[in-house]
Motif scaffolding. Sequence first.
Motif, PDB file in Angstrom:
ATOM      1  N   UNK A 239       0.878  -1.304   0.068  1.00  0.00           N
ATOM      2  CA  UNK A 239       0.068   0.094   0.051  1.00  0.00           C
ATOM      3  C   UNK A 239       0.786   1.311  -0.138  1.00  0.00           C
ATOM      4  N   UNK A 240       0.281   2.386  -0.668  1.00  0.00           N
ATOM      5  CA  UNK A 240       0.974   3.543  -0.686  1.00  0.00           C
ATOM      6  C   UNK A 240       1.187   4.310   0.735  1.00  0.00           C
ATOM      7  N   UNK A 241       2.049   4.794   1.032  1.00  0.00           N
ATOM      8  CA  UNK A 241       1.972   5.566   2.402  1.00  0.00           C
ATOM      9  C   UNK A 241       1.600   7.105   1.962  1.00  0.00           C
ATOM     10  N   UNK A 242       0.615   7.483   2.273  1.00  0.00           N
ATOM     11  CA  UNK A 242      -0.066   8.793   1.839  1.00  0.00           C
ATOM     12  C   UNK A 242       0.311   9.682   2.849  1.00  0.00           C
ATOM     13  N   UNK A 243       0.576  11.189   2.438  1.00  0.00           N
ATOM     14  CA  UNK A 243       0.809  12.095   2.668  1.00  0.00           C
ATOM     15  C   UNK A 243      -0.594  12.714   3.336  1.00  0.00           C
ATOM     16  N   UNK A 244      -0.553  13.820   4.010  1.00  0.00           N
ATOM     17  CA  UNK A 244      -1.806  14.426   4.763  1.00  0.00           C
ATOM     18  C   UNK A 244      -2.657  14.743   3.536  1.00  0.00           C
ATOM     19  N   UNK A 245      -2.118  15.390   2.513  1.00  0.00           N
ATOM     20  CA  UNK A 245      -2.900  15.810   1.356  1.00  0.00           C
ATOM     21  C   UNK A 245      -3.530  14.730   0.601  1.00  0.00           C
ATOM     22  N   UNK A 246      -2.795  13.632   0.526  1.00  0.00           N
ATOM     23  CA  UNK A 246      -2.956  12.470  -0.332  1.00  0.00           C
ATOM     24  C   UNK A 246      -4.049  11.678   0.347  1.00  0.00           C
ATOM     25  N   UNK A 247      -3.933  11.723   1.803  1.00  0.00           N
ATOM     26  CA  UNK A 247      -5.069  10.905   2.607  1.00  0.00           C
ATOM     27  C   UNK A 247      -6.536  11.676   2.283  1.00  0.00           C
ATOM     28  N   UNK A 248      -6.384  12.988   2.298  1.00  0.00           N
ATOM     29  CA  UNK A 248      -7.556  13.602   2.026  1.00  0.00           C
ATOM     30  C   UNK A 248      -8.347  13.607   0.917  1.00  0.00           C
ATOM     31  N   UNK A 250      -7.736  10.979  -1.247  1.00  0.00           N
ATOM     32  CA  UNK A 250      -8.192   9.281  -1.151  1.00  0.00           C
ATOM     33  C   UNK A 250      -9.472   9.216  -0.278  1.00  0.00           C
ATOM     34  N   UNK A 251      -9.545   9.733   0.713  1.00  0.00           N
ATOM     35  CA  UNK A 251     -10.939   9.790   1.423  1.00  0.00           C
ATOM     36  C   UNK A 251     -12.068  10.556   0.699  1.00  0.00           C
ATOM     37  N   UNK A 252     -11.885  11.504   0.142  1.00  0.00           N
ATOM     38  CA  UNK A 252     -13.093  12.066  -0.723  1.00  0.00           C
ATOM     39  C   UNK A 252     -13.342  11.339  -1.949  1.00  0.00           C
ATOM     40  N   UNK A 253     -12.242  10.573  -2.470  1.00  0.00           N
ATOM     41  CA  UNK A 253     -12.568   9.669  -3.606  1.00  0.00           C
ATOM     42  C   UNK A 253     -13.369   8.506  -3.268  1.00  0.00           C
ATOM     43  N   UNK A 254     -12.877   8.111  -2.117  1.00  0.00           N
ATOM     44  CA  UNK A 254     -13.787   6.916  -1.563  1.00  0.00           C
ATOM     45  C   UNK A 254     -15.341   7.223  -1.245  1.00  0.00           C
ATOM     46  N   UNK A 255     -15.476   8.404  -0.838  1.00  0.00           N
ATOM     47  CA  UNK A 255     -16.821   8.923  -0.750  1.00  0.00           C
ATOM     48  C   UNK A 255     -17.766   8.820  -1.720  1.00  0.00           C
ATOM     49  N   UNK A 256     -16.983   8.553  -2.983  1.00  0.00           N
ATOM     50  CA  UNK A 256     -17.595   8.629  -4.462  1.00  0.00           C
ATOM     51  C   UNK A 256     -18.531   7.312  -4.511  1.00  0.00           C
ATOM     52  N   UNK A 257     -18.121   6.564  -3.949  1.00  0.00           N
ATOM     53  CA  UNK A 257     -18.733   4.961  -4.069  1.00  0.00           C
ATOM     54  C   UNK A 257     -20.265   5.125  -4.254  1.00  0.00           C
ATOM     55  N   UNK A 258     -20.725   4.726  -5.360  1.00  0.00           N
ATOM     56  CA  UNK A 258     -22.020   4.663  -5.657  1.00  0.00           C
ATOM     57  C   UNK A 258     -22.698   5.906  -6.290  1.00  0.00           C
ATOM     58  N   UNK A 259     -21.955   6.795  -6.412  1.00  0.00           N
ATOM     59  CA  UNK A 259     -22.349   8.181  -6.948  1.00  0.00           C
ATOM     60  C   UNK A 259     -21.409   8.842  -7.856  1.00  0.00           C
ATOM     61  N   UNK A 260     -20.263   8.122  -8.258  1.00  0.00           N
ATOM     62  CA  UNK A 260     -19.454   8.490  -9.098  1.00  0.00           C
ATOM     63  C   UNK A 260     -19.718   8.804 -10.508  1.00  0.00           C
ATOM     64  N   UNK A 327      -4.582   9.717  -4.767  1.00  0.00           N
ATOM     65  CA  UNK A 327      -4.274   9.226  -3.468  1.00  0.00           C
ATOM     66  C   UNK A 327      -3.663   7.635  -3.561  1.00  0.00           C
ATOM     67  N   UNK A 328      -4.488   6.804  -2.760  1.00  0.00           N
ATOM     68  CA  UNK A 328      -3.992   5.261  -3.192  1.00  0.00           C
ATOM     69  C   UNK A 328      -5.076   4.494  -4.147  1.00  0.00           C
ATOM     70  N   UNK A 329      -6.102   5.499  -4.750  1.00  0.00           N
ATOM     71  CA  UNK A 329      -6.878   4.808  -5.765  1.00  0.00           C
ATOM     72  C   UNK A 329      -6.328   5.138  -7.049  1.00  0.00           C
ATOM     73  N   UNK A 330      -6.715   4.475  -8.146  1.00  0.00           N
ATOM     74  CA  UNK A 330      -6.282   4.740  -9.652  1.00  0.00           C
ATOM     75  C   UNK A 330      -7.694   4.613 -10.494  1.00  0.00           C
ATOM     76  N   UNK A 331      -7.568   5.318 -11.447  1.00  0.00           N
ATOM     77  CA  UNK A 331      -8.705   5.124 -12.316  1.00  0.00           C
ATOM     78  C   UNK A 331      -8.065   4.953 -13.839  1.00  0.00           C
ATOM     79  N   UNK A 332      -8.445   3.864 -14.648  1.00  0.00           N
ATOM     80  CA  UNK A 332      -7.789   3.573 -15.623  1.00  0.00           C
ATOM     81  C   UNK A 332      -8.482   3.963 -16.967  1.00  0.00           C
TER      82      UNK A 332
END
Length: 386
Positions: A239-248, A250-260, A327-332
């Motif tokens: 797993x990627x060791x996230x900085x504070x900015x990257x953690x934020x 990734x967290x906001x990206x994770x909140x997209x689940x079901x409404x992306x 963050x620690x998510x990737x879209x291809x």
Amino acid sequence: MEAAKKENLKKIQEINKIIETTEQKKEASVGKLNAIGERINKQTKQIDILAEKQQLLDNEAQELQKATGELSGNLEKLKEEYAKMVFTAAKTSNKVNKLSFLFSSSNFNQLIRRYKYLQQYSEARENQAVLIQKVRSELLAEQVKILQKKQEQDALLREKITETQNLQVLKGKQTEVVSQLSQKERKLREQLEANKKVVERLENMIANIVEREIKRSQEREIRINKRNNTASSPSKRNSIRLSAEETKLASSFSALQGRMPWPVNSGFISSRFGVHNHPVLRGVRTNNNGIDIQTSAGNDVKVVYEGIVQSVVSIPGTYMVVAVQHGDYFTIYSKISNVTVSNGQHLKAGQKVGEVASDTDGTSELNFQVWKNFDKQNPENWLRQQ
């Protein structure tokens, strides 16, 4: 229900455009088969909506018939009561003179009571006549509604018959395309083998990107720890060791689940995530690390969320590929052309990254994948429902 019907018709029109594009190539293709299959799904849904609407109209018609019956009964009852009142008044008028009736009162109070009685009886007859007219008008209005409802039912039935006939035509086309593809089994198997190699190359490319970013994040953490003279925490290899900015991020990206948002404005899922049967070759299973969205050629491909472009490469058999990190998510995004972004570029949500490409069969598909570190995600769980 009307909104669902209009939305489904819009989808049908979009798929019809896709089918028209695939039909420009005379040869049968899996893309054409998928488009016809999706068109059948939408056609079936349209018939289901019409059937539901038909049931609703039937229920409304029954309620109107019931209301009409009750009004008819009330009208007859009011007419009978009115007839009795008129008959009673006529008998009274013949036998007793109203003035005699009044002045034969034994006292003044009785005279007043008799006068009020005659007055109320007269008003009751008038009110009864008004009520009869009102009920008659209501009954007429309900009968007009029943006639309108019957016309709606007839029009709906004709529409349902037409849509059912269209469905049968589509199923005939589907059978024809399957038959044509079955005669090209050798070519299909060759395409399948070539596609497997493309999937492997793409998977390796994404895994290399993730591995590279994990290594970078570990090196960054080591530098920070040395500068701060602090001990390093145990390393997480996967797993990627996230900085504070990257953690934020990734967290906001994770909140997209079901409404992306979808990466394209129109289209349908022609190949779903995971392992599934080949649409033509019996006993053959295929694997998809994401989903394929079949759409019209040249449609814009947009990044689903803000992020950083980590790779823009060309892989034979899948045109151009763009990988974006969140963050620690990737879209291809693969099977695209006319790419408009470059490595290291910061993207805003909804920014164009390229256009959907078309293969030699005339099929235009975007392959869309979502990864968290090395874990492949099902994009359907992320995208908002259409």
